[in-house]
Design a protein around this motif. Structure first.
Motif, PDB file in Angstrom:
ATOM      1  N   LEU A  90     -22.955  25.597  68.519  1.00 51.69           N
ATOM      2  CA  LEU A  90     -22.082  24.638  67.861  1.00 51.69           C
ATOM      3  C   LEU A  90     -22.834  23.949  66.727  1.00 51.69           C
ATOM      4  O   LEU A  90     -23.956  23.469  66.921  1.00 51.69           O
ATOM      5  CB  LEU A  90     -21.597  23.570  68.844  1.00 51.69           C
ATOM      6  N   GLY A  91     -22.213  23.873  65.556  1.00 52.91           N
ATOM      7  CA  GLY A  91     -22.786  23.121  64.464  1.00 52.91           C
ATOM      8  C   GLY A  91     -22.578  21.629  64.663  1.00 52.91           C
ATOM      9  O   GLY A  91     -21.744  21.207  65.471  1.00 52.91           O
ATOM     10  N   PRO A  92     -23.318  20.802  63.933  1.00 54.42           N
ATOM     11  CA  PRO A  92     -23.192  19.349  64.112  1.00 54.42           C
ATOM     12  C   PRO A  92     -21.805  18.820  63.785  1.00 54.42           C
ATOM     13  O   PRO A  92     -21.323  17.888  64.441  1.00 54.42           O
ATOM     14  CB  PRO A  92     -24.254  18.778  63.171  1.00 54.42           C
ATOM     15  N   ALA A  93     -21.135  19.407  62.785  1.00 55.95           N
ATOM     16  CA  ALA A  93     -19.810  18.911  62.409  1.00 55.95           C
ATOM     17  C   ALA A  93     -18.807  19.123  63.538  1.00 55.95           C
ATOM     18  O   ALA A  93     -18.045  18.210  63.893  1.00 55.95           O
ATOM     19  CB  ALA A  93     -19.329  19.598  61.132  1.00 55.95           C
ATOM     20  N   LEU A  94     -18.797  20.327  64.116  1.00 54.63           N
ATOM     21  CA  LEU A  94     -17.865  20.595  65.210  1.00 54.63           C
ATOM     22  C   LEU A  94     -18.196  19.741  66.422  1.00 54.63           C
ATOM     23  O   LEU A  94     -17.293  19.219  67.094  1.00 54.63           O
ATOM     24  CB  LEU A  94     -17.892  22.082  65.573  1.00 54.63           C
ATOM     25  N   PHE A  95     -19.483  19.563  66.723  1.00 57.09           N
ATOM     26  CA  PHE A  95     -19.861  18.740  67.862  1.00 57.09           C
ATOM     27  C   PHE A  95     -19.352  17.309  67.681  1.00 57.09           C
ATOM     28  O   PHE A  95     -18.746  16.733  68.591  1.00 57.09           O
ATOM     29  CB  PHE A  95     -21.380  18.741  68.042  1.00 57.09           C
ATOM     30  N   ARG A  96     -19.571  16.741  66.506  1.00 53.17           N
ATOM     31  CA  ARG A  96     -19.127  15.366  66.267  1.00 53.17           C
ATOM     32  C   ARG A  96     -17.605  15.253  66.316  1.00 53.17           C
ATOM     33  O   ARG A  96     -17.055  14.290  66.847  1.00 53.17           O
ATOM     34  CB  ARG A  96     -19.653  14.875  64.916  1.00 53.17           C
ATOM     35  N   ASP A  97     -16.921  16.255  65.755  1.00 57.24           N
ATOM     36  CA  ASP A  97     -15.462  16.231  65.783  1.00 57.24           C
ATOM     37  C   ASP A  97     -14.938  16.274  67.214  1.00 57.24           C
ATOM     38  O   ASP A  97     -14.030  15.518  67.585  1.00 57.24           O
ATOM     39  CB  ASP A  97     -14.895  17.421  65.002  1.00 57.24           C
ATOM     40  N   LEU A  98     -15.493  17.180  68.021  1.00 57.52           N
ATOM     41  CA  LEU A  98     -15.024  17.292  69.398  1.00 57.52           C
ATOM     42  C   LEU A  98     -15.286  16.012  70.179  1.00 57.52           C
ATOM     43  O   LEU A  98     -14.476  15.625  71.036  1.00 57.52           O
ATOM     44  CB  LEU A  98     -15.695  18.479  70.083  1.00 57.52           C
ATOM     45  N   GLU A  99     -16.395  15.355  69.912  1.00 59.03           N
ATOM     46  CA  GLU A  99     -16.678  14.082  70.592  1.00 59.03           C
ATOM     47  C   GLU A  99     -15.552  13.073  70.383  1.00 59.03           C
ATOM     48  O   GLU A  99     -15.260  12.270  71.270  1.00 59.03           O
ATOM     49  CB  GLU A  99     -17.985  13.488  70.065  1.00 59.03           C
ATOM     50  N   ALA A 100     -14.948  13.109  69.208  1.00 62.08           N
ATOM     51  CA  ALA A 100     -13.978  12.074  68.833  1.00 62.08           C
ATOM     52  C   ALA A 100     -12.530  12.463  69.106  1.00 62.08           C
ATOM     53  O   ALA A 100     -11.646  11.599  69.070  1.00 62.08           O
ATOM     54  CB  ALA A 100     -14.144  11.742  67.345  1.00 62.08           C
ATOM     55  N   PHE A 101     -12.265  13.731  69.386  1.00 58.00           N
ATOM     56  CA  PHE A 101     -10.889  14.215  69.434  1.00 58.00           C
ATOM     57  C   PHE A 101     -10.290  14.107  70.830  1.00 58.00           C
ATOM     58  O   PHE A 101     -10.953  14.370  71.839  1.00 58.00           O
ATOM     59  CB  PHE A 101     -10.832  15.678  68.983  1.00 58.00           C
ATOM     60  N   ALA A 102      -8.999  13.752  70.855  1.00 63.47           N
ATOM     61  CA  ALA A 102      -8.215  13.745  72.091  1.00 63.47           C
ATOM     62  C   ALA A 102      -6.854  14.360  71.786  1.00 63.47           C
ATOM     63  O   ALA A 102      -6.360  14.272  70.658  1.00 63.47           O
ATOM     64  CB  ALA A 102      -8.050  12.325  72.624  1.00 63.47           C
ATOM     65  N   PRO A 103      -6.217  14.996  72.763  1.00 72.78           N
ATOM     66  CA  PRO A 103      -4.896  15.592  72.524  1.00 72.78           C
ATOM     67  C   PRO A 103      -3.856  14.528  72.190  1.00 72.78           C
ATOM     68  O   PRO A 103      -3.955  13.378  72.621  1.00 72.78           O
ATOM     69  CB  PRO A 103      -4.581  16.277  73.862  1.00 72.78           C
ATOM     70  N   ASP A 104      -2.854  14.931  71.442  1.00 68.57           N
ATOM     71  CA  ASP A 104      -1.751  14.047  71.078  1.00 68.57           C
ATOM     72  C   ASP A 104      -0.971  13.680  72.340  1.00 68.57           C
ATOM     73  O   ASP A 104      -0.396  14.563  72.995  1.00 68.57           O
ATOM     74  CB  ASP A 104      -0.838  14.776  70.075  1.00 68.57           C
ATOM     75  N   PRO A 105      -0.903  12.402  72.697  1.00 72.58           N
ATOM     76  CA  PRO A 105      -0.203  12.017  73.932  1.00 72.58           C
ATOM     77  C   PRO A 105       1.309  12.186  73.862  1.00 72.58           C
ATOM     78  O   PRO A 105       1.994  12.115  74.889  1.00 72.58           O
ATOM     79  CB  PRO A 105      -0.585  10.542  74.105  1.00 72.58           C
TER      80      PRO A 105
END
Length: 224
Positions: A168-183
């Motif tokens: 995983l690149g740093p950009a994808l790692f940081r993005d995944l840390e912040a992302f949650a599914p649309d409730p």
């Protein structure tokens, strides 16, 4: 069910070819299936194929595309980020003329806007990363290494990281840390299918009863 090449947008313009598994008879109802991420995608792929076969018998076309950098893709995973993955699923929906979307697990983070959709057992990106880091720490411990979660996370944010064989690149790692599914997207729970989630098993597997249940819910939902 056949493999299909589709045009996926490249980060700096143009398109490149990616693979999708397709059941396409040109019918009116067309479901884009967004796969789970990383090891969960491997464990659920046979299950997805079984659901697609059942949808085909129910008169519904379906499509299971690869995220760029995963499965059969020739693009480096380390070059991907949330923007490229979201754009890829939007492009897949357009290319296959999807009328509906089903996203599984971490794939729920990348559901295209504007189409009726369901999320199957959605999970936050941070939870996916936490489980993968935990697995790496346990594997390192067995090899006599002492890795710490905080140090691994910091290194991943700055330089990227290899988790369960996925670079995983740093950009994808940081993005995944912040992302949650649309409730706001309706959820299909594991309880509705019965049994335990196949992503929890050690090896890829299938469950005919669960595939029957999920396909029946989708056919009912898509036919209104």
């Amino acid at each position: 069910m056949t493999p299909h090449l589709w045009p996926c947008p490249l980060p700096h313009g143009g398109t490149g070819e990616e693979y999708a598994l397709a059941c396409d008879s040109g019918r009116a109802l067309r479901l884009l299936i967004i796969p789970a991420l990383f090891e969960e995608a491997n464990r659920l792929r046979r299950f997805c194929a079984e659901v697609m076969r059942r949808l085909d018998r129910g008169g519904i076309d379906s499509f299971l595309p690869d995220f760029p950098g995963t499965n059969e893709s020739l693009r480096p995973l380390g070059d991907q980020d949330a923007e490229t993955w979201r754009a890829s699923m939007t492009a897949a929906a357009d290319h296959f003329r999807a009328t509906h979307v089903l996203a599984l697990r971490g794939g729920c983070l990348f559901t295209p806007a504007g189409l009726p959709a369901w999320h199957y057992a959605p999970v936050k990106g941070a939870n996916i990363l936490r489980a993968m880091i935990r697995a790496r720490i346990l594997a390192s411990r067995e090899a006599g290494l002492d890795e710490k979660r905080e140090a691994l996370t910091e290194a991943a944010q700055d330089h990227g990281i290899v988790l369960a064989g996925h670079a995983l690149g740093p950009a994808l790692f940081r993005d995944l840390e912040a992302f949650a599914p649309d409730p706001a997207v309706p959820i299909i729970t594991q309880e509705q299918l019965g049994g335990s989630g196949l992503w929890l098993r050690a090896e890829p597997d299938e469950d005919g009863a669960q595939a029957d249940a999920l396909a029946a819910l989708l056919v009912e939902g898509m036919r209104g």
